[in-house]
Motif scaffolding. Structure first.
Motif, PDB file in Angstrom:
ATOM      1  N   UNK A   1       0.833  -1.216   0.000  1.00 14.48           N
ATOM      2  CA  UNK A   1       0.000   0.000   0.000  1.00 14.48           C
ATOM      3  C   UNK A   1       0.861   1.256   0.000  1.00 14.48           C
ATOM      4  N   UNK A   2       1.967   1.196   0.746  1.00 18.39           N
ATOM      5  CA  UNK A   2       2.826   2.362   0.896  1.00 18.39           C
ATOM      6  C   UNK A   2       3.766   2.529  -0.291  1.00 18.39           C
ATOM      7  N   UNK A   3       4.336   1.422  -0.780  1.00 14.31           N
ATOM      8  CA  UNK A   3       5.304   1.499  -1.864  1.00 14.31           C
ATOM      9  C   UNK A   3       4.657   1.537  -3.247  1.00 14.31           C
ATOM     10  N   UNK A   4       3.466   0.945  -3.371  1.00 17.21           N
ATOM     11  CA  UNK A   4       2.735   0.940  -4.640  1.00 17.21           C
ATOM     12  C   UNK A   4       1.295   1.403  -4.402  1.00 17.21           C
ATOM     13  N   UNK A   5       1.100   2.648  -3.960  1.00 15.20           N
ATOM     14  CA  UNK A   5      -0.247   3.109  -3.605  1.00 15.20           C
ATOM     15  C   UNK A   5      -1.232   3.064  -4.770  1.00 15.20           C
ATOM     16  N   UNK A   6      -0.735   3.215  -5.999  1.00 13.03           N
ATOM     17  CA  UNK A   6      -1.614   3.189  -7.160  1.00 13.03           C
ATOM     18  C   UNK A   6      -2.344   1.871  -7.320  1.00 13.03           C
ATOM     19  N   UNK A   7      -1.742   0.773  -6.896  1.00 11.82           N
ATOM     20  CA  UNK A   7      -2.403  -0.538  -6.986  1.00 11.82           C
ATOM     21  C   UNK A   7      -3.682  -0.580  -6.156  1.00 11.82           C
ATOM     22  N   UNK A   8      -3.770   0.288  -5.149  1.00 10.65           N
ATOM     23  CA  UNK A   8      -4.920   0.289  -4.257  1.00 10.65           C
ATOM     24  C   UNK A   8      -5.794   1.529  -4.446  1.00 10.65           C
ATOM     25  N   UNK A   9      -5.567   2.199  -5.575  1.00 13.28           N
ATOM     26  CA  UNK A   9      -6.365   3.381  -5.870  1.00 13.28           C
ATOM     27  C   UNK A   9      -5.992   4.596  -5.044  1.00 13.28           C
ATOM     28  N   UNK A  10      -4.801   4.601  -4.459  1.00  9.90           N
ATOM     29  CA  UNK A  10      -4.349   5.707  -3.635  1.00  9.90           C
ATOM     30  C   UNK A  10      -3.437   6.626  -4.455  1.00  9.90           C
ATOM     31  N   UNK A  11      -3.550   7.948  -4.264  1.00  9.63           N
ATOM     32  CA  UNK A  11      -2.767   8.871  -5.084  1.00  9.63           C
ATOM     33  C   UNK A  11      -1.317   9.047  -4.655  1.00  9.63           C
ATOM     34  N   UNK A  12      -0.974   8.653  -3.421  1.00  7.45           N
ATOM     35  CA  UNK A  12       0.377   8.926  -2.932  1.00  7.45           C
ATOM     36  C   UNK A  12       0.766   7.930  -1.849  1.00  7.45           C
ATOM     37  N   UNK A  13       2.057   7.960  -1.512  1.00  9.65           N
ATOM     38  CA  UNK A  13       2.553   7.112  -0.426  1.00  9.65           C
ATOM     39  C   UNK A  13       1.888   7.466   0.896  1.00  9.65           C
ATOM     40  N   UNK A  14       1.671   8.769   1.133  1.00  7.17           N
ATOM     41  CA  UNK A  14       1.030   9.186   2.374  1.00  7.17           C
ATOM     42  C   UNK A  14      -0.392   8.634   2.461  1.00  7.17           C
ATOM     43  N   UNK A  15      -1.114   8.675   1.332  1.00  7.64           N
ATOM     44  CA  UNK A  15      -2.469   8.122   1.321  1.00  7.64           C
ATOM     45  C   UNK A  15      -2.434   6.615   1.563  1.00  7.64           C
ATOM     46  N   UNK A  16      -1.419   5.940   0.990  1.00  2.00           N
ATOM     47  CA  UNK A  16      -1.277   4.508   1.230  1.00  2.00           C
ATOM     48  C   UNK A  16      -0.977   4.202   2.684  1.00  2.00           C
ATOM     49  N   UNK A  17      -0.198   5.074   3.333  1.00  2.00           N
ATOM     50  CA  UNK A  17       0.099   4.898   4.754  1.00  2.00           C
ATOM     51  C   UNK A  17      -1.160   5.041   5.597  1.00  2.00           C
ATOM     52  N   UNK A  18      -1.979   6.033   5.263  1.00  2.00           N
ATOM     53  CA  UNK A  18      -3.246   6.217   5.992  1.00  2.00           C
ATOM     54  C   UNK A  18      -4.147   4.992   5.817  1.00  2.00           C
ATOM     55  N   UNK A  19      -4.169   4.458   4.610  1.00  2.00           N
ATOM     56  CA  UNK A  19      -4.971   3.263   4.361  1.00  2.00           C
ATOM     57  C   UNK A  19      -4.433   2.076   5.163  1.00  2.00           C
ATOM     58  N   UNK A  20      -3.126   2.017   5.336  1.00  2.00           N
ATOM     59  CA  UNK A  20      -2.533   0.939   6.132  1.00  2.00           C
ATOM     60  C   UNK A  20      -3.025   0.998   7.573  1.00  2.00           C
ATOM     61  N   UNK A  21      -3.080   2.190   8.145  1.00  2.00           N
ATOM     62  CA  UNK A  21      -3.588   2.332   9.512  1.00  2.00           C
ATOM     63  C   UNK A  21      -5.044   1.872   9.607  1.00  2.00           C
ATOM     64  N   UNK A  22      -5.846   2.245   8.616  1.00  2.00           N
ATOM     65  CA  UNK A  22      -7.254   1.832   8.607  1.00  2.00           C
ATOM     66  C   UNK A  22      -7.360   0.315   8.525  1.00  2.00           C
ATOM     67  N   UNK A  23      -6.519  -0.295   7.674  1.00  2.00           N
ATOM     68  CA  UNK A  23      -6.578  -1.750   7.510  1.00  2.00           C
ATOM     69  C   UNK A  23      -6.196  -2.468   8.798  1.00  2.00           C
TER      70      UNK A  23
END
Length: 446
Positions: free
Chosen positions: A162-184
Motif C-alpha cells: 500500500x505504501x510502496x505501490x499506492x496506485x495498486x490500491x487506488x491511492x494517489x500517494x505514499x502518504x495516502x497509502x500509509x493512511x490506508x494501512x492504519x485503517x486496515x
C-alpha cells in the motif's frame, strides 16, 4: 476444554499482531518522524517518540495490576480485554487523520494504542489457565504466537505494498497509502477479535465482589497489596520472574534496537523491512514446531535452548557487516522469538495460583515494564562510551546469561504444587465465606 474458546483465544494473537508489526515496528516510526513531527527537528522528534512510548508503558504498568485484580474478582477477563482492545482499535484508526505537525495528537493516540494493546494482552495472557489444563498450555500458547506471526506478517506485506505501490490500491500517494494501512490494521484487529469477544471464558465471581465502584477500588488495592506480599510464598514463581526480567529485557532490546543498529552499520531501509517479514514468516512454523517439542520435553528446557540461541544471535550481530548477515540473523530471531515468549507465558501460568492469574500477570507486566528500561540504557551507554553500537549489541549477552543462570534454579514441578495448594486454600476460604453469607457452597474451577 471449550474448543471454540481456545480457537478464539489463538485468533486474537492473529488479530492484534497486525498492530505490533505494521504500527509499532514498521510504519508508525517513519510516519511519526516524516509527518506528525515534520515541523520539528529530527532529534526532538525522536525524543518525543521515545517519551511517548515511555508514558504509554507507564500507564499500562500502573493500570493493569489493579484491573487484573478486579478481573479476577468478577471472573470477566474477556470483558476487560474487550474494553482495552476497542480502545486500541479506535486509537489506531485515528492515526489515519494525522496531518503534518500534529505531533501532540499522534502522541496521544500512541499512548492510547499502547494502553489498548499491552493492557489487553495482560488479560489475554491471564485467560490461558481458564481455557486449557496445565499439560496443554505449552502447545496452545505457542499456537497463539505462531498465528500472530503469520497474521501480522500477511497484513504487513499488504501494508508495505500500500505504501510502496499506492496506485495498486487506488491511492494517489505514499502518504495516502500509509493512511490506508492504519485503517486496515484497525479493521483487521477488530474483525479477528470478534471470536474472543464472544467466547471468552468466565470464572465464577468471587464472594468478595463489591457492589460499588468505591468497593471495587478498595478490594482491588487490598488484594494487590496482598499479591506483593504473598509472592514470596511462591519461590519458584519469584525465581521465574527474576529470570524473566533479565532475558525478556534482552529480547525486547533486540526488537527495539534492531532497526537502529542495522541503520547504524549501513543496512538499507528496504533490507530492514524485508528482514522483518522474514522474521514473521519463519516464526510461524518454528513456533509451532518448537511448541510441540516443549509439550514433549518441557517448556523450561526449550526456553533454555532458545535463550542460548539468542546469545549466538548477539555474538553474530557484533560481527555483522552486510545485508545478507542481517537476513540470516532475522531468520534466527524468527526461529526462537515466538517460542521463548510462549514458553515463558505457559511457565508463568503453571506457577501461578489459577484464581489470581489476572493480578499475577498484572504484577509480571508492571515489573517487566520497569525492568525493560535497563536493556536499551545499557545498549546506548556502552555504545556511547565505546563509540560503537557493535559493543552496545554485544553487551546484551549479560541479560541472556543472567536469565539462563536464574532459570536453571527454577523447579517447575515444585512451583506447580505450590500454586495448586494455594488454589485449594482459596477454594476452602471462599466456600467458608459463601456458607456464612447465604448457606450455599461456592463453586470454583481452576
Amino acid at each position: 476444554m471449550d474448543k471454540r474458546a481456545v480457537k478464539a483465544w489463538i485468533m486474537y494473537d492473529w488479530a492484534n499482531s497486525a498492530y505490533a508489526t505494521t504500527v509499532l515496528a514498521a510504519v508508525l516510526p517513519v510516519f511519526y518522524a516524516s509527518v506528525a513531527t515534520s515541523t520539528l527537528d529530527k532529534d526532538t522528534a525522536a525524543s518525543y517518540l521515545a517519551y511517548t512510548h515511555s508514558i504509554g508503558m507507564l500507564c499500562v504498568a500502573l493500570l493493569t495490576p489493579l484491573l487484573g485484580t478486579l478481573a479476577d474478582l468478577s471472573g470477566r477477563k474477556g470483558e476487560f480485554l474487550r474494553v482495552f482492545a476497542i480502545t486500541g482499535i479506535v486509537a489506531t484508526l485515528g492515526f489515519s487523520v494525522i496531518g503534518e505537525g500534529d505531533w501532540l495528537l499522534a502522541s496521544t493516540l500512541l499512548v492510547l494504542t499502547t494502553i489498548g494493546f499491552a493492557g489487553g494482552n495482560t488479560f489475554y495472557d491471564a485467560m490461558l489457565p481458564d481455557l486449557v489444563p496445565a499439560e496443554r498450555r505449552d502447545t496452545v500458547s505457542s499456537k497463539g504466537y505462531a498465528y500472530g506471526y503469520i497474521g501480522g506478517g500477511l497484513l504487513l506485506a499488504v501494508n508495505l505494498l500500500m505504501i510502496q505501490q499506492p496506485g495498486w490500491f487506488g491511492m494517489p500517494s505514499t502518504l495516502a497509502g500509509t493512511r490506508l494501512a492504519f485503517i486496515s490494521v484497525s479493521l483487521w484487529w477488530l474483525l479477528f477479535s470478534l471470536p474472543i469477544f464472544r467466547y471468552a471464558p468466565r470464572r465464577p465471581a468471587s464472594p468478595e465482589l463489591p457492589s460499588s465502584v468505591t468497593g471495587y477500588a478498595k478490594v482491588g488495592v487490598r488484594r494487590l497489596r496482598q499479591t506483593f506480599g504473598q509472592i514470596r510464598r511462591f519461590p519458584q514463581l519469584l525465581r521465574m520472574l527474576v529470570a524473566f526480567w533479565f532475558f525478556n529485557d534482552g529480547i525486547n532490546t533486540i526488537i527495539l534496537m534492531a532497526t537502529i543498529y542495522g541503520t547504524s552499520i549501513g543496512i538499507g531501509t528496504s533490507d530492514l523491512m524485508l528482514a522483518l517479514l522474514i522474521t514473521q514468516f519463519i516464526g510461524f512454523p518454528c513456533t509451532l514446531l518448537l511448541g510441540a517439542w516443549a509439550q514433549r520435553w518441557g517448556a523450561k528446557q526449550v526456553l533454555l535452548v532458545s535463550l542460548s540461541v539468542y546469545i549466538c544471535i548477539v555474538i553474530l550481530g557484533y560481527f555483522m557487516t552486510q545485508a545478507l548477515h542481517f537476513y540470516l540473523l532475522a531468520g534466527l530471531v524468527g526461529v526462537v522469538q515466538g517460542i521463548s515468549q510462549s514458553t515463558a507465558r505457559s511457565l508463568f501460568s503453571n506457577l501461578m495460583p489459577a484464581a489470581r492469574t489476572g493480578e499475577y500477570f498484572g504484577f509480571v507486566n508492571i515489573t517487566g515494564k520497569f525492568a525493560s528500561i535497563f536493556g536499551p540504557f545499557v545498549f546506548g551507554y556502552v555504545g556511547q562510551i565505546t563509540g560503537s553500537t557493535r559493543w552496545g549489541i554485544l553487551s546484551l549477552i549479560f541479560f541472556f546469561v543472567a536469565g539462563i543462570a536464574v532459570l536453571l534454579t527454577v523447579k517447575v514441578q515444585k512451583g506447580m504444587q505450590d500454586a495448586q495448594s494455594a488454589d485449594q486454600e482459596e477454594l476452602e476460604r471462599l466456600q467458608g465465606i459463601g456458607a456464612a453469607g447465604n448457606g450455599k457452597d461456592v463453586t470454583f474451577t481452576g
